[in-house]
Design a protein around this motif. Structure first.
Motif, mmCIF file in Angstrom:
data_model
loop_
_atom_site.group_PDB
_atom_site.id
_atom_site.type_symbol
_atom_site.label_atom_id
_atom_site.label_comp_id
_atom_site.label_asym_id
_atom_site.label_seq_id
_atom_site.Cartn_x
_atom_site.Cartn_y
_atom_site.Cartn_z
ATOM 1 N N TYR A 105 98.119 -25.346 38.682
ATOM 2 C CA TYR A 105 98.654 -24.582 37.552
ATOM 3 C C TYR A 105 98.373 -25.205 36.192
ATOM 4 O O TYR A 105 98.393 -24.524 35.179
ATOM 5 N N GLU A 106 98.171 -26.508 36.134
ATOM 6 C CA GLU A 106 98.163 -27.140 34.812
ATOM 7 C C GLU A 106 96.828 -26.947 34.096
ATOM 8 O O GLU A 106 95.765 -26.919 34.695
ATOM 9 N N THR A 132 91.128 -21.067 31.870
ATOM 10 C CA THR A 132 92.147 -21.772 31.098
ATOM 11 C C THR A 132 92.221 -23.235 31.521
ATOM 12 O O THR A 132 93.289 -23.838 31.526
ATOM 13 N N ALA A 205 110.625 -7.024 39.377
ATOM 14 C CA ALA A 205 110.077 -8.293 38.907
ATOM 15 C C ALA A 205 110.943 -9.469 39.309
ATOM 16 O O ALA A 205 110.471 -10.594 39.381
ATOM 17 N N VAL A 298 100.714 -13.377 39.310
ATOM 18 C CA VAL A 298 100.222 -14.402 38.386
ATOM 19 C C VAL A 298 101.294 -15.478 38.274
ATOM 20 O O VAL A 298 102.469 -15.142 38.215
ATOM 21 N N PRO A 299 100.984 -16.751 38.235
ATOM 22 C CA PRO A 299 99.675 -17.388 38.296
ATOM 23 C C PRO A 299 99.364 -18.000 39.654
ATOM 24 O O PRO A 299 98.667 -18.995 39.696
ATOM 25 N N GLU A 305 91.600 -13.835 42.845
ATOM 26 C CA GLU A 305 91.729 -14.048 41.409
ATOM 27 C C GLU A 305 90.561 -14.877 40.898
ATOM 28 O O GLU A 305 89.999 -14.603 39.828
ATOM 29 N N LYS A 308 87.489 -12.760 40.723
ATOM 30 C CA LYS A 308 87.541 -11.878 39.557
ATOM 31 C C LYS A 308 87.125 -12.626 38.296
ATOM 32 O O LYS A 308 86.295 -12.155 37.522
ATOM 33 N N THR B 440 112.440 -13.448 33.598
ATOM 34 C CA THR B 440 111.156 -12.800 33.810
ATOM 35 C C THR B 440 110.452 -12.641 32.473
ATOM 36 O O THR B 440 111.043 -12.163 31.512
ATOM 37 N N THR B 453 100.757 -17.783 31.298
ATOM 38 C CA THR B 453 100.790 -18.924 32.223
ATOM 39 C C THR B 453 100.816 -20.244 31.450
ATOM 40 O O THR B 453 101.422 -21.207 31.897
ATOM 41 N N GLU B 457 103.895 -23.007 31.889
ATOM 42 C CA GLU B 457 103.726 -24.429 32.190
ATOM 43 C C GLU B 457 104.477 -25.298 31.186
ATOM 44 O O GLU B 457 105.108 -26.275 31.544
ATOM 45 N N GLU B 469 105.213 -11.772 34.914
ATOM 46 C CA GLU B 469 104.939 -10.477 35.528
ATOM 47 C C GLU B 469 103.932 -9.739 34.651
ATOM 48 O O GLU B 469 104.230 -9.364 33.515
ATOM 49 N N LYS B 479 108.518 -0.256 30.817
ATOM 50 C CA LYS B 479 109.572 -1.208 31.128
ATOM 51 C C LYS B 479 110.404 -1.556 29.888
ATOM 52 O O LYS B 479 111.624 -1.577 29.940
#
Lengths: 355, 646
Positions: A105-106, A132, A205, A298-299, A305, A308, B440, B453, B457, B469, B479
Motif C-alpha cells: 500500500y505504501e 503511485t 460501503a 480500492v486499494p 488492477e 489495468k 468511508t 489511497t 495511507e 469507496e 450518493k
C-alpha cells in the motif's frame, strides 16, 4: 499414515510419472506455501528488531509505534528508516528487513514524485513501482495470494453445492430431477458477469474488505454451481443402476450412506479432473472483474488492477503489464498442466500424449 | 425478488428500445392555448406593452467597442475529431439525463445568449441583443434584440421566444425542479415592448444585475409547440432549432457511436463582430471512445486532433517534450494560466453522521489529511492548496484564510478531545469502548482514485482510517445527493460568476427539512434534505442570517464583507477539507490545429471553449508528408503565464 486405496495409489503413481504435471504441481505447491507466509518475505515490517537488548518480531505482532524504538512519533514504525538510523547511530541495535522491504500500500516516491519507475534492485523494487510508486512485487504477491485463496474457496463451494444437488438429482430422479433441471436451465442462462456487476453496485460501503470479498465470492458461487450438477447427475444415474448399489440397498443402507459412501467415491474421478479448470476460470473471472473495476475494493492489491494500470501505461511503464501478465500466465499454465496430468492419470483408458 | 425486479427492468429497457424504432404515432399537441392562459393568469409577471411605452432616459450599452474574440487569421474549413466519453442519452437540453458531457456542444459553449462576457475583460459584448440598459429603479434590464437574428431553420428570433422561457422552465412537464425553482424565484417579470424589445426584472439588484438577464438564452417557441405530458419522450431525440453555428442533421446521429456537427453556412451571426472569427471548423466529429488511454493513442496517431494534458502524468511522462512527435514539431504543447473561480476539490464531510457531527473529529480530519503530499508528489507541484470553498472570486474570496496543514500531533489532540484516546492493535484510534475512528471516503472520480489511497495511507499515521469507496460518476453523485456519504471527495463546477453562491451549499434550508424549531432550538426530529448541494449539512442560524443578508445586499462592499464572514464561519465549522486547485489548463494539439496569437483568454475554462481554433489544410498536408519523410519542424512548447497568480 492414511492408508490409501490401491487404486488411488496407482493413480498417484501415474500422476507422478507425468513429469510436466508433477513438476508444475511441485512448483505451484511451493508457491502456495511461500504465499501463505508472504509477510515474511514481502513486508514493510521488520523480521527482527534488536533494540536495547530486547528482540522484537513485528511481522505478525500488533503494531509498534515509533516511540517503542526511540522515535518521536506515535504511528507505526517505519522500519526502513529505523534500520538506517540504527546504522548511523551504531549503538549495537539492528534491524533485519524482509527481502522486499515494502508492503502493498505504501507510496515510495523517489525524488518526491509519484510515477511508475522501472525495476531497481538497489531500492528494493525488484519489479519496479506502479503509477503511485507502490512496489509492484508486493502488490503482485498479495494480489496473487488473494486470487488463489479466492479461487480455491470458490472451487470448494461450487463443488459442495454441485455435488449435493447433482447427486440428489441423479439418485432421486423423477419429479425432483425434472424440477431441478428446469430450474438450472433458467438459472444458468442469467449472464453471470452482469449479475455480479449489478449486485456489486448495491453493496453498502460500510462493508469491510473481507466482507466484500466474501460477498463477491457468494455471488459468483451462486451463479456458477450449475455446470457441475450436469456431470454429477449423469454419473450418479449411471452408478445408481449398478448392482453394488442395489446390494447396498438390500442390506439396508440409507440414502445418504449410499450417496456419500458408495456413489461419490466412484464418481470422484470425474470431479477431480474438473477441479484445476474451475480454479483457472475462477482466477480469470476475479481478474476480469478487477480489470473492469467491479472486483476487490480500492486499494486492495489484485492482478486485474495491475493489468489495468499496465494497459493504461503500456508505452511509459511496460514493466507493470509485464509483471502482471507474466504472473497470470505462469499460474494459469501451471494449473492447466496439473489439470491435464490429473485428467490423464485418473483416466481409465491408458493413453496419453502427456508423458 | 430484488434480482427478479432488476431482470424485469432490464427486459423492459430492451422492450422500450424496440418500441422507439417503430414509426411515431404521437398524439398531436398544440400548447398555444395553455401557454397563453398561463400568461393571462400571471399578469404581474407577463406584461405586454407597445414600443411607445418604453421608458425614456435609459442608459443603453452595446458593448460593440470590446475587442474581437478569435483571430482574423482564422480560416474556415476542415473536420476535427473529438472524443466523447459517453454517447448522449438525449438531445434535450433540459430534464433527466440532459446535463451530461454532450450538452456544451449543443447548448452551453455553442448557442448565443443576449450578450456574453468578454473572456478577457468580463464586460458584455452583444450576442442576440443589439443593446441593453439596466434600470435600477424598476430592478429591470431592458434589451433591444437584434432583428437580424434567426433560428437555424430560418425563423426570426423575437420577444416571444424570450417570454416563452418563463412558461417552459416553470412547467412540470420538463421534470427539472431546479429550473422550476430558479425561474420562479430569480425573476419577477418580463415585459414585451413589441417584437424586439423586452425588459426582464429580478427581485434584488446585484453588482451583476445585467448578467442575470443578459445570459438568458431564448427558446424556439415554434419548435416547442408540442410540449406536454410526454415532453421527455417526444423531444428525446429531436434537435432543436438553434442560435449556434453548429447544427446536427438527423443522419449524422449514429446512435451509440458518433455525432457529427456541421457548420451552418447560413448562420445569421457569421459576419457579426465578436463572432465572425469563431466556430471555424466545418465539421466536428464527436466519436465515443470510453477509455482515456485509447483516446491518447488515437491522438498520438493523429486520428484525434487535440488532447487535454492537465494530468501531470500526461504532460510529463506520456507526452514529454522529448517525445519524437513533440520534438519534431508535429504536436504542440500549450500550458495556459487562467483566472476564474476554482472548483473546490476537497473532502465534503457529512456533519449529520455519527462522530462526524463532533467538531473535534472534523478538525482532527482537517489535520489528518495530507493534501500537500498529494500536491507535491501526485500533481508534481503544479497544483496549489485550496484554502476555502470559494477561491478565485477576486475580492469576494477570503484574503487570509489558509487551509489547516497536515499535522499529526494536532490531529491526535483533536481526536483525543472527541474521546478517541487510544490506538488499537493496528494503530487506528479508538474510544475506550472500542469504537474505531473509521469513516468511508467515497468519490465518483475514478481517474483521481489514487489521491484517496494516498490520503488513506497518511491518515493512518494520525490514527484515522479511511475506507475508500470508488464509485462511477453517477452513483457517486447520487450518493451525496441522497446525503448517504460520510466523507466525499468531489468538487462543484463553478461557472464564471463575479461572486460565490452560499445559499445552495451552506443554508440550513438545504440541509434539513426543518432544521430549527421556532425559538431557534435544533429540531431533534429533523431529516436531511436530499437532492441539494448542501453536502456538509451545514445548519447554523448565524450562517442563515448572513446568507439572507448577502442575498438581499446589492452593493459590492457589503457583499464582500459578508462573503468573508461566511467563509470564516465555514472554516471554523470545519466540515470542508480544502484540497487542491489548478490555476491553468494544458493542451496538446497537432500543428494543423491553429490558435490565435495569445492562445486563449484570461477567464477561459479551456482552450476549445470559445471555438477560436481553426484547421489549417496546408499545414495538415505538410505535416502528413513530413511524417512520411521524417522531416521535422521547430518544436512548440509554450507556457502562457501572463495571468499566473502570484
Amino acid at each position: 499414515m492414511i492408508a490409501l486405496n490401491p487404486q488411488t495409489r496407482k493413480k498417484l503413481a501415474r500422476f507422478k510419472k507425468i513429469k510436466l504435471g508433477y513438476v508444475s504441481f511441485l512448483i505451484l505447491g511451493t508457491m502456495i506455501a511461500l504465499l501463505a507466509v508472504a509477510e515474511l518475505f514481502v513486508n514493510s515490517r521488520a523480521l527482527v528488531v534488536q533494540y536495547e537488548g530486547n528482540l522484537y518480531f513485528p511481522t505478525y505482532a500488533d503494531y509498534y509505534p515509533g516511540t517503542a524504538f526511540g522515535g518521536d512519533y506515535s504511528y507505526e514504525t517505519n522500519y526502513r528508516a529505523l534500520q538506517a538510523r540504527f546504522q548511523t547511530e551504531d549503538q549495537g541495535n539492528w534491524v533485519i528487513m524482509p527481502i522486499v522491504p515494502f508492503n502493498a500500500y505504501e507510496n515510495d516516491a523517489t525524488g518526491g514524485i509519484m510515477r511508475p519507475e522501472p525495476p531497481n534492485a538497489d531500492r528494493g523494487h525488484y519489479l519496479g513501482t506502479d503509477t503511485t510508486s507502490r512496489d509492484i512485487l508486493a502488490r503482485l504477491v498479495y494480489g496473487t495470494r488473494t486470487a488463489l485463496l479466492f479461487a480455491f474457496a470458490f472451487m470448494v463451494s461450487v463443488y459442495i453445492i454441485g455435488i449435493v444437488i447433482g447427486c440428489a438429482m441423479g439418485y432421486f430422479g423423477g419429479v425432483f430431477d425434472l424440477f431441478f433441471q428446469r430450474l438450472i436451465e433458467i438459472w444458468s442462462n442469467i449472464p453471470f458477469l452482469y449479475m455480479v456487476i449489478i449486485v456489486f453496485s448495491v453493496i453498502p460501503a460500510e462493508a469491510s474488505i473481507p466482507v466484500r470479498i466474501m460477498l463477491l465470492l457468494s455471488v459468483m458461487v451462486l451463479f456458477s454451481w450449475t455446470s457441475m450438477t450436469y456431470y454429477m447427475r449423469t454419473e450418479t444415474y449411471k452408478e445408481k443402476s449398478r448392482d453394488y448399489i442395489a446390494a447396498a440397498r438390500v442390506i439396508g443402507a440409507g440414502t445418504p450412506r449410499i450417496i456419500f459412501k458408495h456413489i461419490l467415491p466412484n464418481v470422484l474421478s470425474t470431479l477431480v479432473t474438473f477441479m484445476p479448470f474451475t480454479v483457472v476460470s475462477a482466477i480469470a473471472a476475479i481478474t476480469a472483474l478487477d480489470f473492469l473495476g467491479f472486483g476487490l475494493p480500492v486499494p486492495t492489491p489484485s492482478l486485474g488492477e495491475l493489468l489495468k494500470q499496465g494497459t493504461a501505461n503500456l508505452r511509459t511503464a511496460p514493466w507493470i503489464v509485464t509483471a502482471a501478465f507474466g504472473t497470470l500466465v505462469l499460474i494459469l499454465t501451471l494449473v492447466t498442466f496439473i489439470g491435464e496430468a490429473i485428467r490423464e492419470s485418473f483416466d481409465p483408458k491408458q493413453f496419453t500424449l502427456y508423458r | 425478488m430484488k434480482r427478479l425486479l432488476i431482470l424485469v427492468s432490464i427486459f423492459s429497457v430492451f422492450a422500450c428500445s424496440d418500441k422507439a424504432s417503430e414509426p411515431e404515432t404521437l398524439t398531436i399537441i398544440d400548447n398555444t392555448a395553455e401557454v397563453e392562459a398561463f400568461y393571462r393568469d400571471n399578469p404581474d409577471f407577463f406584461k405586454f406593452k407597445s414600443i411607445d411605452d418604453l421608458p425614456e432616459g435609459l442608459n443603453w450599452i452595446d458593448g460593440s467597442d470590446l475587442p474581437e474574440v478569435g483571430s482574423p487569421e482564422a480560416q474556415k474549413g476542415g473536420t476535427e475529431t473529438v472524443r466523447l466519453a459517453d454517447f448522449p442519452r438525449t438531445l434535450r437540453t433540459v430534464g433527466p439525463d440532459s446535463n451530461g458531457s454532450f450538452r456544451p456542444w449543443i447548448l452551453d459553449d455553442t448557442t448565443m445568449a443576449m450578450a456574453h462576457r468578454h473572456p478577457d475583460t468580463l464586460a458584455y459584448f452583444p450576442g442576440l441583443a443589439l443593446r441593453w440598459a439596466v434600470d435600477e429603479s424598476s430592478k429591470s434590464v431592458f434589451v433591444e434584440l437584434d432583428p437580424k437574428a434567426t433560428w437555424s431553420d430560418g425563423v426570426p428570433i423575437t420577444a416571444d421566444d424570450y417570454v416563452f422561457i418563463f412558461w417552459f422552465f416553470r412547467t412540470k412537464y420538463i421534470t427539472a425542479p431546479w429550473y422550476n425553482n430558479w425561474y420562479e424565484s430569480q425573476y419577477t417579470g418580463i415585459t414585451k415592448y413589441g417584437d424586439h424589445v423586452i425588459a426582464i426584472s429580478i427581485p434584488e439588484l446585484k453588482p451583476d444585475t445585467d448578467s442575470k438577464v443578459l445570459e438568458l438564452r431564448p427558446l424556439p417557441r415554434h419548435f416547442y409547440r408540442e410540449v406536454g405530458e410526454d415532453f421527455l419522450e417526444r423531444y428525446q431525440w429531436r434537435f432543436a432549432p438553434t442560435t449556434a453555428a453548429y447544427i446536427l442533421k438527423p443522419e449524422d446521429l449514429n446512435k451509440g457511436r458518433s455525432v457529427r456537427l456541421t457548420r451552418d453556412p447560413n448562420w445569421w451571426a457569421k459576419d457579426k463582430k465578436h463572432w465572425r472569427y469563431r466556430f471555424n471548423l466545418d465539421n466536428i466529429n464527436l466519436v465515443v471512445i470510453r477509455d482515456t488511454p485509447k483516446v491518447f493513442e488515437a491522438f498520438k496517431r493523429g486520428d484525434i486532433d487535440q488532447f487535454g494534458l492537465n494530468l501531470a502524468e500526461y504532460w510529463y511522462d506520456k507526452l514529454p517534450d522529448t517525445d519524437p512527435a513533440v520534438a519534431g514539431g508535429y504536436i504542440e504543447k500549450k500550458w495556459f494560466y487562467n483566472v476564474r473561480p476554482r472548483p473546490p476539490y476537497g473532502l465534503w464531510i457529512n456533519s449529520n453522521q455519527p462522530y462526524l457531527n463532533d467538531q473535534n473529529v472534523r478538525l482532527g480530519i482537517q489535520h489528518a489529511t495530507h493534501w500537500q503530499l498529494v500536491i507535491d508528489q501526485f500533481f508534481r507541484g503544479d497544483a496549489a492548496r485550496l484554502n476555502t470553498a470559494n477561491d478565485g472570486y477576486g475580492p469576494y474570496s477570503h484574503p487570509t484564510l489558509t487551509a489547516r496543514p497536515f499535522d499529526i500531533e494536532q490531529a491526535l489532540a483533536y481526536f483525543k478531545a472527541a474521546g478517541f484516546t487510544e490506538r488499537g492493535s493496528d494503530g487506528i484510534l479508538q474510544k475506550p469502548d472500542g469504537t474505531r475512528l473509521a469513516f468511508t471516503l467515497s468519490s465518483g472520480y475514478e481517474a483521481l482514485k489514487d489521491i484517496l489511497t494516498i490520503l488513506k495511507e497518511e491518515a493512518a499515521k494520525a490514527g484515522l482510517e479511511f475506507r475508500v469507496e470508488v464509485l462511477d460518476a453517477t452513483a457517486g453523485w447520487k450518493k451525496v445527493q441522497e446525503k448517504q456519504h460520510d466523507i466525499h471527495f468531489s468538487a462543484f463546477g463553478y461557472s464564471l460568476e463575479l461572486y460565490p453562491r452560499f445559499w445552495e451549499t451552506f443554508h440550513s434550508d438545504n440541509a434539513y427539512d426543518k432544521a430549527f424549531l421556532g425559538d431557534g432550538e435544533v429540531n431533534p426530529d429533523r431529516k436531511p434534505k436530499t437532492q441539494t448541494n448542501n453536502l456538509e449539512l451545514v445548519a447554523i442560524p448565524e450562517m442563515d442570517s448572513l446568507i439572507n443578508r448577502y442575498r438581499a445586499a446589492s452593493d459590492a462592499e457589503s457583499m464582500i464583507d459578508l462573503s468573508h464572514r461566511m467563509n470564516e464561519l465555514h472554516f471554523d465549522y470545519g466540515s470542508f477539507v480544502p484540497g487542491f486547485k489548478t490555476g491553468f489548463f494544458r493542451l496538446g494539439h497537432w500543428r494543423w490545429i491553429r490558435y490565435p496569437e495569445n492562445f486563449s483568454y484570461k477567464h477561459a475554462a479551456g482552450a476549445t471553449q470559445f471555438f477560436v481554433h481553426w484547421f489549417d489544410e496546408t499545414r495538415k498536408a505538410e505535416t502528413e508528408s513530413a511524417r512520411q519523410t521524417g522531416n521535422t519542424f521547430p518544436p512548440e512548447v509554450t507556457i502562457y503565464d501572463q495571468y499566473r497568480a502570484l
